[in-house]
Design a protein around this motif. Structure first.
Motif, short mmCIF file in Angstrom:
data_model
loop_
_atom_site.label_atom_id
_atom_site.label_comp_id
_atom_site.label_asym_id
_atom_site.label_seq_id
_atom_site.Cartn_x
_atom_site.Cartn_y
_atom_site.Cartn_z
N ARG A 49 -3.98 6.36 -12.00
CA ARG A 49 -3.64 5.21 -11.32
C ARG A 49 -3.66 5.40 -9.76
N VAL A 50 -3.68 6.54 -9.34
CA VAL A 50 -3.85 7.03 -7.71
C VAL A 50 -4.95 6.42 -7.05
N ARG A 51 -5.03 6.16 -5.99
CA ARG A 51 -5.95 5.46 -4.97
C ARG A 51 -5.80 6.02 -3.67
N THR A 52 -6.98 6.17 -2.96
CA THR A 52 -6.87 6.33 -1.62
C THR A 52 -7.37 5.16 -0.99
N GLY A 53 -7.30 5.01 0.14
CA GLY A 53 -7.86 3.80 0.84
C GLY A 53 -8.15 4.28 2.34
#
Length: 716
Positions: A49-53
């Motif tokens: 579920r981890v994301r980067t933006g």
């Protein structure tokens, strides 16, 4: 539109990145598919579920995407440079702690590559004296910490090796949120059962929906120590712009949250030392009441105008949508100092004012809105012959006797004073002394009748009498900050301001911070707490080292709260920092030089001027310090009724410093003047003891204004 859930770590951003972070999060909360955000999963991540933006070309946000409650949520973990962000994102995992039901982030370390190590010669070491670990001395074991409280195993292993409180605080500070809070509570002697009950921890078996489980954990009371649901763009902007210094407005301890939302069947008293969050609770409760009943008439008051302005600012910063009103009796939150509140009641009293004056004083005054000059008691004593000894024939004793006995009991004449009870005064008066005291008070009233004025305590008593005859009281809820400084007639006014019903009066107070007047007991003036009283003990502002110094100032003093009960200390801090520095000097010039050197060193080291303050005993010292700093090129400003200045070093008296906080503080103790020593010597022993307690309290208040560093300059 996605919901933003801000972690406390993400709230601590360097000023250079805050604007960029704000722009990114605003776009994310509006539409996470917006071009340029580049919200992307990370390959080989510990948590899918981890994301980067993309915040910009250099900075990236690390977050978790959760889908539940019919919408998308992003838990913002933090912002790092690009490569660091990718590394962080790969190793973190968000889960629900199965023991306590709270959100927990684990860091999964990459497998280490073993390196050959050359054998080293072993040098025999002398056996060190063994020191029993702190938690062992307190009776805590690994099973309790892991299986009852849910603390992570690696943290428990470190905690069980710690031998003193300072090292434990350092460990707690590295693990912010519920983990650090539990460690601090354990070190303070709390039992695991007490912590479980206070933080409302409970085992939570997993369901079939992992995202829903995490979202539910994020909504638990103790999760508010570390995570906050951001309702809209304005709240998001405030969370980013205020940074760690404003974190109190977003992240609440579950104990604080309990007092914000709970309903009470009558008056409630919340006690607590400096920095424990009483004012925070009060401001949040004002918002909660306003949200619960938009048409409610809420009065938020305190002792001084400066503190009232700070309350108003805090409420506006917390939630600008809360409706404020400038008129008593109108819907909204009316933020006002208590004496200004008295004046508002008198101005609106109409024809009932004359009757109220006769009720309280037995006479009318021609100019009830005017206030008696502060020197009148002294002038009365000096111009009126008396047989009283000097320890009774002084303005301190007479003003207190008038405010605590005569006005609350509506004594009009000598006969009434001879009969009235005098609980709590500590000075016995026979019939002859009572008659002599009455003669001086009658002379005081005669002088006030000539110019038609009321003094502040008379005005409050008259205002209370005006309100007592009204069937429709002008307030639905009254919230009081710094209640320990209010006079008996203030309490009569506040009791009369709001009818007796659930959630009528909510009082925040700390007897250790009483720096004005003499103590009052609520039950004598119509405010019946009847067991509705609680105490906060965890300090969020002051480091443990500074708090120890401040608490030592109170040692030996006997403090009694508004319910006439002994007030103990026992406060602890969740923060750690350097020990306070105490510098002894021989003269005023040496004191000024020490202050200038310390302030200059902080500024040269990169501290912002408005995070630094100098606190002094009186205005004479304040003006001398401002001059000395200015002559050495330091942009300093004396603060009186105005707010502490932006971009300048603030120089304040200790009294004026109440309600403020700074990162670094120089506290100039000074020494009492010959006149002050003579005045104290002339007081009755009980009055002298009370004056000495207020002096201790004043220094305690001043020392607890420092968040991080405290320097005390003491002149012999």
């Amino acid at each position: 539109m996605p919901t933003i859930i801000m972690a406390k770590l993400a709230n601590r951003l360097d000023g250079s990145i805050r604007g960029k972070a704000m722009a990114f999060l605003q776009k994310l909360s509006a539409d996470d598919t917006t071009a340029g955000l580049h919200v992307e999963p990370i390959q080989h991540a510990a948590d899918p579920r981890v994301r980067t933006g993309r915040v910009n070309q250099f900075w990236r946000a690390v977050m978790f995407r959760l889908d539940g409650d019919g919408e998308t949520h992003y838990v913002i973990h933090g912002i790092w440079p690009h490569d660091d962000a990718i590394a962080v994102a790969r190793r973190i995992r968000l889960k629900v702690n199965p023991i306590n039901g709270l959100p927990q982030i684990d860091e999964i370390d990459p497998p280490a590559v073993a390196q050959p190590v050359a054998p080293q010669p072993v040098t025999p070491q002398p056996a060190a004296a063994s020191v029993e670990p702190l938690f062992v001395r307190l009776g805590h074991d690994r099973v309790e910490l892991v299986d009852t409280l849910g603390l992570p195993g690696d943290v428990v292993d470190q905690a069980l090796a710690v031998v003193d409180e300072d090292a434990l605080l350092d460990l707690a500070q590295r693990h912010d949120g519920w983990v650090g809070t539990i460690l601090v509570d354990l070190a303070a002697g709390d039992t695991a059962a007490a912590i479980v009950a206070r933080m409302r921890l409970e085992k939570t078996p997993p369901s079939d929906d992992a995202d829903a489980d995490v979202l539910q954990s994020l909504k638990r009371p103790a999760a508010a120590l570390q995570y906050a649901f951001i309702d809209d763009q304005d709240e998001l902007r405030r969370a980013i712009e205020q940074g760690d210094f404003g974190a109190w407005r977003i992240f609440l301890h579950p104990e604080q949250r309990r007092y914000v939302d709970r309903r009470y069947n009558g008056p409630f008293r919340l006690a607590g030392g400096a920095g424990t969050g009483k004012t925070v609770v009060l401001v949040h409760r004002a918002r909660s009441l306003a949200r619960r009943r938009p048409n409610a008439r809420i009065v938020l008051t305190t002792f001084t105008t400066n503190l009232a302005e700070a309350l108003g600012d805090g409420l506006a910063q917390l939630d600008p949508r809360v409706a404020h009103t400038k008129a008593l009796g109108q819907p909204g939150v009316y933020v006002i100092g208590v004496d200004a509140l008295v004046a508002a009641v008198l101005r609106g009293a109409g024809s009932g004012l004359a009757a109220a004056m006769r009720d309280v004083l037995g006479e009318e005054r021609s100019a009830p809105v005017a206030r008696t000059v502060g020197t009148r008691w002294r002038e009365t004593v000096e111009s009126t012959g008396t047989t009283l000894p000097h320890e009774l024939a002084n303005e301190t004793f007479l003003a207190t006797e008038y405010a605590h006995i005569m006005l609350p009991n509506k004594v009009h004449d000598e006969a009434g004073y001879l009969r009235v009870r005098r609980p709590g005064r500590g000075v016995a008066l026979d019939r002859a002394k009572r008659s002599a005291v009455w003669a001086l008070i009658a002379a005081y009233r005669t002088q006030s009748r000539i110019d038609g004025s009321l003094d502040f305590t008379e005005a409050a008593a008259v205002a209370a009498s005006c309100l007592a005859t009204q069937t429709d009281r002008p307030a639905d809820h009254v919230l009081v900050d710094e209640g320990q400084d209010l006079s008996p007639t203030h309490w009569q006014l506040l009791r009369a301001l709001v009818g007796e019903h659930p959630d009528d009066l909510f009082i925040a107070e700390d007897s250790h911070q009483r720096i004005y007047g003499t103590r009052a007991v609520l039950g004598r003036y119509g405010v019946a707490i009847v067991g509705r009283s609680q105490r906060l003990t965890l300090n969020y502002r002051t480091t443990a080292q500074n708090l120890r110094y401040a608490m030592a100032i109170l040692d030996g003093g006997e403090y009694v709260d508004l319910e006439d009960e002994r007030e103990d200390t026992g406060y602890r801090s969740a923060r750690s920092g350097p020990l306070p520095v105490v510098e002894s000097v021989d003269s005023l010039s040496d004191e000024l030089q020490a202050i200038v050197c310390r302030v200059r060193a902080w500024l040269d080291g990169g501290d912002a001027p408005d995070t630094v303050a100098v606190l002094v005993p009186d205005r004479f010292h304040r003006n001398r310090v401002v001059t000395a700093l200015t002559e050495q090129g330091v942009d300093a400003r004396a603060v009186d009724r105005d707010r502490p200045p932006a971009g300048r070093v603030a120089v304040l008296t200790m009294h004026r410093a109440k309600g403020t906080e700074f990162s670094k503080v120089v506290l100039a103790i000074g020494k009492p003047s010959a006149g002050e020593l003579e005045r104290l010597a002339s007081l009755d022993p009980s009055e002298r003891k009370d004056a000495e307690l207020r002096t201790r309290s004043l220094r305690y208040v001043a020392a607890t204004r420092a968040r991080d560093e405290l320097v005390v300059v003491s002149r012999s």
